[in-house]
Design a protein around this motif. Sequence first.
Motif, PDB file in Angstrom:
ATOM      1  N   LYS A  68      32.511  43.704  29.360  1.00 49.15           N
ATOM      2  CA  LYS A  68      31.193  43.211  29.801  1.00 49.15           C
ATOM      3  C   LYS A  68      31.318  42.060  30.736  1.00 49.15           C
ATOM      4  O   LYS A  68      30.222  41.379  31.420  1.00 49.15           O
ATOM      5  CB  LYS A  68      30.321  43.013  29.006  1.00 49.15           C
ATOM      6  N   LEU A  69      32.576  41.341  30.777  1.00 50.45           N
ATOM      7  CA  LEU A  69      32.843  40.052  31.494  1.00 50.45           C
ATOM      8  C   LEU A  69      32.391  40.010  32.769  1.00 50.45           C
ATOM      9  O   LEU A  69      31.660  39.434  33.291  1.00 50.45           O
ATOM     10  CB  LEU A  69      34.202  39.842  31.299  1.00 50.45           C
ATOM     11  N   GLY A  70      32.838  40.975  33.520  1.00 52.37           N
ATOM     12  CA  GLY A  70      32.198  41.044  34.978  1.00 52.37           C
ATOM     13  C   GLY A  70      30.904  41.128  35.223  1.00 52.37           C
ATOM     14  O   GLY A  70      30.350  40.354  35.710  1.00 52.37           O
ATOM     15  N   VAL A  72      28.293  40.579  33.244  1.00 56.53           N
ATOM     16  CA  VAL A  72      27.733  39.290  32.757  1.00 56.53           C
ATOM     17  C   VAL A  72      28.178  38.169  33.644  1.00 56.53           C
ATOM     18  O   VAL A  72      27.050  37.466  34.084  1.00 56.53           O
ATOM     19  CB  VAL A  72      28.383  38.843  31.192  1.00 56.53           C
ATOM     20  N   PHE A  73      29.355  37.891  34.162  1.00 56.80           N
ATOM     21  CA  PHE A  73      29.492  36.769  35.018  1.00 56.80           C
ATOM     22  C   PHE A  73      29.072  36.835  36.348  1.00 56.80           C
ATOM     23  O   PHE A  73      28.212  35.826  36.881  1.00 56.80           O
ATOM     24  CB  PHE A  73      31.049  36.537  34.834  1.00 56.80           C
ATOM     25  N   ILE A  74      29.386  37.913  37.089  1.00 56.56           N
ATOM     26  CA  ILE A  74      28.949  38.061  38.348  1.00 56.56           C
ATOM     27  C   ILE A  74      27.340  38.075  38.373  1.00 56.56           C
ATOM     28  O   ILE A  74      26.611  37.452  39.387  1.00 56.56           O
ATOM     29  CB  ILE A  74      29.610  39.407  39.019  1.00 56.56           C
ATOM     30  N   LYS A  76      25.151  36.505  36.473  1.00 55.62           N
ATOM     31  CA  LYS A  76      24.461  35.215  36.348  1.00 55.62           C
ATOM     32  C   LYS A  76      25.065  34.274  37.280  1.00 55.62           C
ATOM     33  O   LYS A  76      23.994  33.385  37.691  1.00 55.62           O
ATOM     34  CB  LYS A  76      25.020  34.715  34.905  1.00 55.62           C
TER      35      LYS A  76
END
Lengths: 84, 142
Positions: A68-70, A72-74, A76
Amino acid sequence: MLILTRKRSQSILIGDGIKITIIDVQGNQVRIGIEAPKDLTILREELISEVQEENLKALQVDPNALNKLGEVFIHKNAIPDGEK
Amino acid sequence: MIINTARFGNLQCNKEDIIVFPKGILGFPEEHEFVLLRDVIQAPFAWLQSVTTPHLAFVVLDPWVVCSDYQLDVSKEVEERLDIKRKEEVMTLGIVVIPENPEKMTINLRAPIVINIEKKLGEQIILSCEKYSIRYPILGSK
């Protein structure tokens, strides 16, 4: 170990460039002022073990969280207003 | 050469890509060789993978991505150990902790990894500056 007794506002000199001053004493806490060359690293000793523990924690990456990193990060960071 | 990894299986790597950490990483003093893997994770994140221990890999991130006014003061000793002559040689990475809820992920701004990318030498340093957190929330503190 060299052991010296100092009162509040008294100092200790180490070599030419380092001055350690007792700023305040309250119960079992001592506030210490350190004047030293900017280049010198001064650390609370326990910081090293804190960093070691944090490194250990960093090894445990949850695979689902990683996926889910991408998302969540992108979401936000790139479009900060988009979530409202 | 082939590097055995727990997450990505066997990876083909060039010897020149290996970054040597003479002092290891804090808590892992025996780990001296790592490679940086970028294409197996969402950019701008990367993996710092141990060459010798398959399960030892850290998610890392350029600290300036999350903290644009981040100030890195590298001591003369470190500059000498890493043979740093020019600023352009330096790459800085923060180790990222990703918990079950990735929204709560944090980066260690206090103890960054400093790498001389030309000479392939690295070290995890601890900054004197008290204002940088070991657990800085990457996505803000809410």
